[in-house]
Design a protein around this motif. Sequence first.
Motif, mmCIF file in Angstrom:
data_model
loop_
_atom_site.group_PDB
_atom_site.id
_atom_site.type_symbol
_atom_site.label_atom_id
_atom_site.label_comp_id
_atom_site.label_asym_id
_atom_site.label_seq_id
_atom_site.Cartn_x
_atom_site.Cartn_y
_atom_site.Cartn_z
ATOM 1 N N UNK A 90 3.704 -1.254 -13.876
ATOM 2 C CA UNK A 90 3.706 -1.707 -12.486
ATOM 3 C C UNK A 90 2.522 -2.608 -12.188
ATOM 4 N N UNK A 91 2.752 -3.556 -11.294
ATOM 5 C CA UNK A 91 1.648 -4.239 -10.619
ATOM 6 C C UNK A 91 0.747 -3.132 -10.053
ATOM 7 N N UNK A 92 -0.565 -3.196 -10.321
ATOM 8 C CA UNK A 92 -1.450 -2.110 -9.908
ATOM 9 C C UNK A 92 -1.428 -1.879 -8.405
ATOM 10 N N UNK A 93 -1.178 -2.927 -7.625
ATOM 11 C CA UNK A 93 -1.104 -2.738 -6.170
ATOM 12 C C UNK A 93 0.077 -1.840 -5.806
ATOM 13 N N UNK A 94 1.200 -1.989 -6.522
ATOM 14 C CA UNK A 94 2.353 -1.104 -6.291
ATOM 15 C C UNK A 94 2.023 0.307 -6.748
ATOM 16 N N UNK A 95 1.356 0.426 -7.897
ATOM 17 C CA UNK A 95 0.967 1.750 -8.384
ATOM 18 C C UNK A 95 0.057 2.449 -7.377
ATOM 19 N N UNK A 96 -0.922 1.727 -6.847
ATOM 20 C CA UNK A 96 -1.853 2.314 -5.879
ATOM 21 C C UNK A 96 -1.113 2.764 -4.628
ATOM 22 N N UNK A 97 -0.191 1.922 -4.137
ATOM 23 C CA UNK A 97 0.550 2.284 -2.921
ATOM 24 C C UNK A 97 1.393 3.531 -3.135
ATOM 25 N N UNK A 98 1.725 3.854 -4.374
ATOM 26 C CA UNK A 98 2.540 5.027 -4.682
ATOM 27 C C UNK A 98 1.723 6.255 -5.072
ATOM 28 N N UNK A 126 -9.640 -10.035 -6.177
ATOM 29 C CA UNK A 126 -9.261 -8.624 -6.229
ATOM 30 C C UNK A 126 -8.190 -8.411 -7.293
ATOM 31 N N UNK A 127 -7.234 -9.319 -7.361
ATOM 32 C CA UNK A 127 -6.124 -9.154 -8.299
ATOM 33 C C UNK A 127 -6.605 -9.039 -9.746
ATOM 34 N N UNK A 128 -7.665 -9.771 -10.089
ATOM 35 C CA UNK A 128 -8.166 -9.707 -11.463
ATOM 36 C C UNK A 128 -8.727 -8.332 -11.784
ATOM 37 N N UNK A 129 -9.097 -7.575 -10.759
ATOM 38 C CA UNK A 129 -9.613 -6.225 -10.965
ATOM 39 C C UNK A 129 -8.498 -5.183 -10.967
ATOM 40 N N UNK A 130 -7.310 -5.583 -10.591
ATOM 41 C CA UNK A 130 -6.192 -4.644 -10.503
ATOM 42 C C UNK A 130 -5.377 -4.622 -11.788
ATOM 43 N N UNK A 131 -4.854 -5.753 -12.193
ATOM 44 C CA UNK A 131 -4.032 -5.816 -13.394
ATOM 45 C C UNK A 131 -2.727 -5.069 -13.215
ATOM 46 N N UNK A 132 -2.239 -4.498 -14.302
ATOM 47 C CA UNK A 132 -1.020 -3.682 -14.267
ATOM 48 C C UNK A 132 -1.355 -2.295 -14.782
ATOM 49 N N UNK A 133 -0.489 -1.344 -14.421
ATOM 50 C CA UNK A 133 -0.689 0.045 -14.847
ATOM 51 C C UNK A 133 0.636 0.601 -15.349
ATOM 52 N N UNK A 134 0.576 1.215 -16.502
ATOM 53 C CA UNK A 134 1.742 1.867 -17.087
ATOM 54 C C UNK A 134 1.298 2.970 -18.007
ATOM 55 N N UNK A 135 2.193 3.498 -18.822
ATOM 56 C CA UNK A 135 1.827 4.579 -19.738
ATOM 57 C C UNK A 135 0.729 4.151 -20.698
#
Length: 663
Positions: free
Chosen positions: A602-610, A641-650
């Motif tokens: 996930x886009x890390x912003x979506x992961x954070x919102x969840x 900010x986006x460069x500090x977020x990245x993506x998050x997954x398993x």
Amino acid sequence: MQWHRILTPLVAGALLAGSVPLVWAQNKGDEILLEMQQAFQQGERKKLEQLLPAARGHALEPWAAYWELKARLEEASEQEVQAFMQRYAGSYQEDRMRNDWLLLLGQRRDWGRFAEQHPYYRMSDDREVRCHALLIEHLLGQASASVAAAVRSNWYALRDADDGCTHAAGTLYGANQLSAPDIWRKARLGMAANRPQVVRNAVEIVAPQALEQIQELLDSPGKYLRNRATERGQWQQELLLLALIRLANGNPDGAAQQLGNRPGVQLSPEQRNWAWGVIGKAAAQNLSGAAPDYFANVTRDSDLSDDLLGWKVRAALRAGRWRAVLKTVDAMRPEARQDNAWRYWKARALLADKPGDSERAAARQLLQDIAGAWGARGFYEQLAQEELGQRITLPPAPAPLSAEEKAAARANPGLNRGLYAILLGLRSEGVREWNYSTSLYQSGGMPDRELLAAADFACQHEVWDRCINTSERTKGAIDIGQRYPTPFRKAVLDRARSAGIDPAYVYGLTRQESRFVIDARSHAGAAGLMQVMPATARWTARKIGLTDFSPGQLTDRDTNITIGTAYLKLALDDFAGSMPLAAAAYNAGPGRPRSWRNGPELDAAIWIENIPFAETRDYVKKVLANTTVYAALFTGQPQSLKSRLGTIGPRDPSAPTVNKELP
């Protein structure tokens, strides 16, 4: 430093007149105030009465007098209460006592005296007092529809059981100004929040004959549903819905099975929609892939609350269902749709699937509205600014404060008492008086320049939380140095660099953890600047070879920074350098984000919102937004900010083994 040993009060009359600034010197009367606060907390009425004469003339005398009277308010005479409010007229303590007195008059149903006192109540921030006042308007026959709407709004906003709004709601229900569905909705909200007494209070209004079944469904909702699933009648159906809510909180799949059974639970279409919304929310909080499908059973989004719709958006984001995101945000009430989170995700949804010119224009307008004049104020403001192709830069500094503006802040009696109380060790009392003086003491609150001067007053005495919070409330003039101060700079930079961690990240996290209050303590036991738990501190100290450590050292500035930065670095390493995951681990423990990251990439912003926990979700957003601003401060360069977020997954299977010892 033991501030209470070096404080001297002003002459009380001069202080209350607001003409003399705070002076620091030896004052033995401070110990009396500290002793009285402890006696108040322990309910020692006799001791408060004995100590009060010794507090007369002290700068914080209004607090001493407040504690003594508050402790015996139920037995106090009206004359005593009035004498207190006259003696301390214009102070926070006067308004606090009036709030307490109004609550007591409301509980006594003494509407005449309540009506006499209420116009003088300046804070007007107590929902229960507001409901008492609204009830009086109803009894006088004033604006019935608007009164009912206001009672409903205040009642729904309260999570715990109360007297004022519950009584007002019951009275308006009896007068046909509130409907049965209005009352049952409060019961639903109470059940969702796991507040059984709230549920009982609401049910007692609308269906007292159903009270005997409440404990049955609380104890075993699944059994209740199996035994009573086919019962009909409005209140019977509402009890079935309450049982489904109770079951869904712990077992959403089980609740879905109960709801989908044939002949199934007997519910109206609106009740069924609410049930599927609750089940969808519970599944979404579990990060279950079934959540969007549960929400898909809702046939009319307008039947759901904004909270349920918010979780429907989150589930759709996680599943990549952008059309559902757009449709659900549009179904929210107007005030909810104005939340920058939902405006941002609506803009992203408009841009997701081959947008036309009209969609791109609408999205751009939303993003511009969110970003505003300066997009570095928060998480979604920064993301919106980057979606517009701009990086995060700092606002221009306001004109320097004049000597006269600074002097006016130093002469403000409420600010003086608030600052004095904080430095004495009466933090809760001092914060409340400070906030009152900057927010409610004047009609409409302080203008920007006065807020900046008040913030400067706090900054000069290193009361950083009041410095930050006060400065954050300015609307036009933004002083970035006040909002994002860098106290203890050498210690933080040295330890961050020796640990190999970005100092901006350390400052961003510390600002969120404690607002740089050295002796801050949480309800859970975390202590110090970086709010480290004792067990975590002991483990980290051993890990970094810090010998002779004891938890009592956590309020030592340098020790706390050393342990906090070391632990943050260990968390970052465990999560392969992901700032969002490490921040979540710092707040909620590493085990939870390890679980939360499983699922789709996930886009890390979506992961954070969840993130299932509201506290952790808000925390991670603020830490990352803070970090971006501090990076701009330190480097003088535009930031992302986006460069500090990245993506998050398993976790990558090739990554190093999880540090299972990390507490």
